[in-house]
Design an enzyme around this catalytic site. Structure first.
Site, PDB file in Angstrom:
ATOM      1  N   HIS A   1     -15.562  -3.021  -6.597  1.00 31.81           N
ATOM      2  CA  HIS A   1     -14.572  -2.393  -5.720  1.00 31.81           C
ATOM      3  C   HIS A   1     -14.370  -3.232  -4.445  1.00 31.81           C
ATOM      4  CE1 HIS A   1     -12.872   1.397  -3.713  1.00 31.81           C
ATOM      5  NE2 HIS A   1     -13.067   0.572  -2.701  1.00 31.81           N
ATOM      6  N   GLU A   2     -15.487  -3.639  -3.822  1.00 28.72           N
ATOM      7  CA  GLU A   2     -15.400  -4.387  -2.554  1.00 28.72           C
ATOM      8  C   GLU A   2     -14.862  -5.802  -2.763  1.00 28.72           C
ATOM      9  OE1 GLU A   2     -15.553  -2.624  -0.025  1.00 28.72           O
ATOM     10  OE2 GLU A   2     -16.584  -0.927  -0.923  1.00 28.72           O
TER      11      GLU A   2
ATOM     12  N   CYS B   1     -12.154   5.447  -1.343  1.00 30.37           N
ATOM     13  CA  CYS B   1     -12.108   4.267  -0.468  1.00 30.37           C
ATOM     14  C   CYS B   1     -11.746   4.712   0.940  1.00 30.37           C
ATOM     15  CB  CYS B   1     -11.049   3.311  -1.012  1.00 30.37           C
ATOM     16  SG  CYS B   1     -10.860   1.816  -0.027  1.00 30.37           S
ATOM     17  N   LEU B   2     -12.395   4.117   1.936  1.00 31.63           N
ATOM     18  CA  LEU B   2     -12.078   4.474   3.327  1.00 31.63           C
ATOM     19  C   LEU B   2     -10.644   4.089   3.685  1.00 31.63           C
ATOM     20  CD1 LEU B   2     -15.381   3.450   5.183  1.00 31.63           C
ATOM     21  CD2 LEU B   2     -14.690   5.731   4.417  1.00 31.63           C
TER      22      LEU B   2
ATOM     23  N   GLY C   1     -19.572   1.160   1.124  1.00 34.03           N
ATOM     24  CA  GLY C   1     -19.204  -0.246   1.121  1.00 34.03           C
ATOM     25  C   GLY C   1     -17.991  -0.484   1.996  1.00 34.03           C
TER      26      GLY C   1
ATOM     27  N   HIS D   1     -11.190  -5.851  -2.849  1.00 38.94           N
ATOM     28  CA  HIS D   1     -10.570  -5.828  -1.515  1.00 38.94           C
ATOM     29  C   HIS D   1     -10.316  -7.241  -0.997  1.00 38.94           C
ATOM     30  CE1 HIS D   1     -10.348  -1.675  -0.223  1.00 38.94           C
ATOM     31  NE2 HIS D   1     -11.608  -1.428  -0.528  1.00 38.94           N
TER      32      HIS D   1
ATOM     33  N   GLN E   1     -10.638  -4.568   5.310  1.00 38.90           N
ATOM     34  CA  GLN E   1     -10.441  -3.179   5.734  1.00 38.90           C
ATOM     35  C   GLN E   1     -10.523  -2.999   7.248  1.00 38.90           C
ATOM     36  OE1 GLN E   1     -13.421  -1.718   2.587  1.00 38.90           O
ATOM     37  NE2 GLN E   1     -12.005   0.011   2.796  1.00 38.90           N
TER      38      GLN E   1
HETATM   39 NI    NI Z   1     -12.534   0.457  -0.663  1.00 42.78          NI
END
Ligand code: NI
Length: 172
Positions: free
Chosen positions: A138-139, A96-97, A46, A142, A51
């Protein structure tokens, strides 16, 4: 299509709230395509627009991102997503990236109902559970400037944020 730069903690863009998307044009589709490319490129499941440094309420998800057989992929694009109902509780390990080399257990709702628009602005509603439900929460976090590490205890947050800030300074 292109792989975009992924911002990592403690970059301030990750703490900002993304804005509602009102224009459904080619540019939006291009951004979504590039975000999918970026997500697959970094083996993520995701990615939220914050991000990649863009403060728009846009999320891409594919919980089958890791499948070797590309035909098994299931890319999703969510514009202006909003959770309208949540049920149950589940604890699972998240990464998470934007949070380099750190995973932790986070408590989330087990299932949810999501309202969102597609890239031409049409409204949809889906039910999600399992990994998709966790990933959506989670997304969506963000988009409101929240990282999964913000759900940890204050002490754990302090330790990991200090470590991540140190690492970021070293690699800058
Ligand atoms: Ni993330």
């Amino acid at each position: 299509m292109a792989i975009l730069n992924v911002y990592t903690f403690p970059d301030p863009v990750l703490k900002q709230t993304a804005k509602t998307i009102a224009t459904f044009d080619e540019e939006l589709q291009k951004l979504a395509d590039n975000m999918l490319d970026t997500m697959y490129g970094f083996n993520g499941i995701g990615l939220a627009a914050n991000q990649v440094g863009i403060l728009k309420r846009l999320v891409v998800i594919d919980i089958y991102s890791g499948e070797e057989d590309i035909s098994k992929r299931e890319p999703h694009i969510f514009v202006n997503p909003a959770i309208v109902e949540k049920k149950g509780e589940v604890i699972s390990e998240e990464g998470c990236l934007s949070v380099v080399e750190f995973n932790a257990e986070v408590k989330r709702s087990e299932s949810l109902t999501l309202e969102y628009q597609d890239f031409i602005g049409e409204l949809h509603q889906i039910q999600a559970d399992g990994l998709l439900a966790i990933c959506l929460q989670h997304e969506l976090d963000h988009l409101d400037g929240i990282l999964f590490i913000d759900h940890l205890s204050p002490l754990k947050q302090k330790i990991i944020k200090k470590k991540l800030t140190k690492q970021a300074k070293k690699s800058a």
